[in-house]
Design a protein around this motif. Sequence first.
Motif, PDB file in Angstrom:
ATOM      1  N   TRP A   9     -11.602  25.146  24.549  1.00 56.58           N
ATOM      2  CA  TRP A   9     -11.008  24.073  23.736  1.00 56.58           C
ATOM      3  C   TRP A   9     -10.149  23.130  24.565  1.00 56.58           C
ATOM      4  CZ3 TRP A   9      -8.691  27.920  19.613  1.00 56.58           C
ATOM      5  CH2 TRP A   9      -9.733  28.503  18.886  1.00 56.58           C
ATOM      6  N   LEU A  10      -9.466  23.671  25.547  1.00 54.70           N
ATOM      7  CA  LEU A  10      -8.523  22.873  26.329  1.00 54.70           C
ATOM      8  C   LEU A  10      -9.232  21.864  27.227  1.00 54.70           C
ATOM      9  CD1 LEU A  10      -5.963  25.593  27.456  1.00 54.70           C
ATOM     10  CD2 LEU A  10      -5.443  23.597  26.028  1.00 54.70           C
ATOM     11  N   GLN A  11      -8.643  20.693  27.344  1.00 48.66           N
ATOM     12  CA  GLN A  11      -9.083  19.738  28.357  1.00 48.66           C
ATOM     13  C   GLN A  11      -8.727  20.277  29.742  1.00 48.66           C
ATOM     14  OE1 GLN A  11      -7.375  15.891  27.647  1.00 48.66           O
ATOM     15  NE2 GLN A  11      -8.670  15.466  25.880  1.00 48.66           N
ATOM     16  N   PRO A  12      -9.480  19.906  30.784  1.00 47.45           N
ATOM     17  CA  PRO A  12      -9.061  20.271  32.144  1.00 47.45           C
ATOM     18  C   PRO A  12      -7.641  19.782  32.391  1.00 47.45           C
ATOM     19  CG  PRO A  12     -11.296  19.420  32.156  1.00 47.45           C
ATOM     20  CD  PRO A  12     -10.774  19.196  30.764  1.00 47.45           C
ATOM     21  N   GLY A  13      -6.805  20.640  32.912  1.00 44.39           N
ATOM     22  CA  GLY A  13      -5.392  20.309  33.110  1.00 44.39           C
ATOM     23  C   GLY A  13      -4.516  20.632  31.915  1.00 44.39           C
ATOM     24  N   GLY A  14      -5.144  21.045  30.789  1.00 49.37           N
ATOM     25  CA  GLY A  14      -4.389  21.403  29.586  1.00 49.37           C
ATOM     26  C   GLY A  14      -3.679  22.740  29.753  1.00 49.37           C
ATOM     27  N   PHE A  15      -2.781  23.039  28.800  1.00 51.37           N
ATOM     28  CA  PHE A  15      -1.913  24.208  28.916  1.00 51.37           C
ATOM     29  C   PHE A  15      -2.055  25.148  27.726  1.00 51.37           C
ATOM     30  CE2 PHE A  15       0.178  20.842  31.321  1.00 51.37           C
ATOM     31  CZ  PHE A  15       0.555  21.487  32.498  1.00 51.37           C
ATOM     32  N   LEU A  16      -1.895  26.438  27.999  1.00 53.08           N
ATOM     33  CA  LEU A  16      -1.782  27.470  26.975  1.00 53.08           C
ATOM     34  C   LEU A  16      -0.450  28.184  27.164  1.00 53.08           C
ATOM     35  CD1 LEU A  16      -2.708  29.574  24.833  1.00 53.08           C
ATOM     36  CD2 LEU A  16      -3.869  30.793  26.701  1.00 53.08           C
ATOM     37  N   PHE A  17       0.341  28.262  26.085  1.00 59.53           N
ATOM     38  CA  PHE A  17       1.581  29.040  26.089  1.00 59.53           C
ATOM     39  C   PHE A  17       1.437  30.170  25.088  1.00 59.53           C
ATOM     40  CE2 PHE A  17       5.598  30.325  24.305  1.00 59.53           C
ATOM     41  CZ  PHE A  17       6.447  30.409  25.404  1.00 59.53           C
ATOM     42  N   PHE A  18       1.756  31.397  25.507  1.00 64.92           N
ATOM     43  CA  PHE A  18       1.827  32.485  24.531  1.00 64.92           C
ATOM     44  C   PHE A  18       2.965  33.426  24.873  1.00 64.92           C
ATOM     45  CE2 PHE A  18      -1.101  34.194  27.717  1.00 64.92           C
ATOM     46  CZ  PHE A  18      -0.798  35.550  27.806  1.00 64.92           C
TER      47      PHE A  18
END
Length: 375
Positions: free
Chosen positions: A134-143
């Motif tokens: 789902w994320l764009q390249p360079g996008g972030f996931l926080f958990f």
Amino acid sequence: MTEFWKEHSKDATVEEMMLDSRAKELTEYELPEILSMLPPLAGYRVVELGAGIGRYTSHLLTKAAHVTAVDFMESFVQKNRENNGHHSNVTIVQADVTKLDFPQHSVNFIFSNWLLMYLSDEELKTLMEKMLNWLQPGGFLFFRESCNHRSGDSKRDFNPTLYRSEAQYTHLVSSLEVEAPQGQKFGFDVVLKKKVQTYVEMKNNPNQICWLLQKVPRSSETQKGFNTFQQFLDNQQYTRRGILRYEKMFGAGYVSTGGPSTTKEFVDLLNLKPGQKVLDVGCGIGGGDFYMAKTFGVEVLGLDLSDNMVEIASERALAEKLPTVQFEVADATKRTFPEGSFDVVYSRDTILHIDDKLALFRRFHVSHMNQSKSF
């Protein structure tokens, strides 16, 4: 899992959602701490998974272009709509995250707080792969998750939660890889991993752990057989055993040439004052940080990309009873802080390993320092 949350969502209160009688008090300190770890969200399309009653939704939508807030409990979703549904840049959805889908590369940032521990191992791996897509390249996931054991004090007749270890989550995210239609492969790099200090201080609980990851291209030229540079560091260059061997050579608390004598020589030039805040980039096992805190009364945040280094440093901080010294696993080339967070940025034997030194120094100047110095 549905039955568990039906039992704990009848009134849709923050106490129910956090499963803790001290929820309001904890939120007062925890919420700004969590928000301080996030990247700048201006212009971002954000997906919040496990949004609950909107404890974080109301803050995310003030910073992002659009927020899609998802939860599977009807009472929580209704409360979130009451609190935040009037905003034009939010969509609040009732859905099971294991059945959720978004177009590839359609999201800039995914935020999840206390969700993954309610998924089976298979569900977790599948969702992680989906989020990476789902994320764009360079996008972030926080958990953020409760590791090892529970955090809240609410009575539970049964508890289906899976309290995984930090190592289990870190291994999963570093080994994930997906392929885009054009053949390019992507994975996650760790931007930061750290404990929630609010829980350490208020509940003596060091098991609330946050991760911030960035989607990056994976090259066929791996780091000597490892997916990421961090894996190479922790499994080859800086194994726990290897770190302790270096320490025997260079002195207690140090893993590089010069040990305590060189640190004293350098740090004494900084003219540190009690109460100042110091950022140590490439802190190793923390010898220099303990020296600064004990000698000058400063507060120190030590960053290192090696999980093993930070684990040992954190153990030493606990033994030293120095709450003014904290550590986190972080990539200094990607970690951001609010402007003016530190009076001094210190680094020793680290910057030589970073290719784009100018970009790093710009980050120090713009993001970290307010009429301060670096060394």
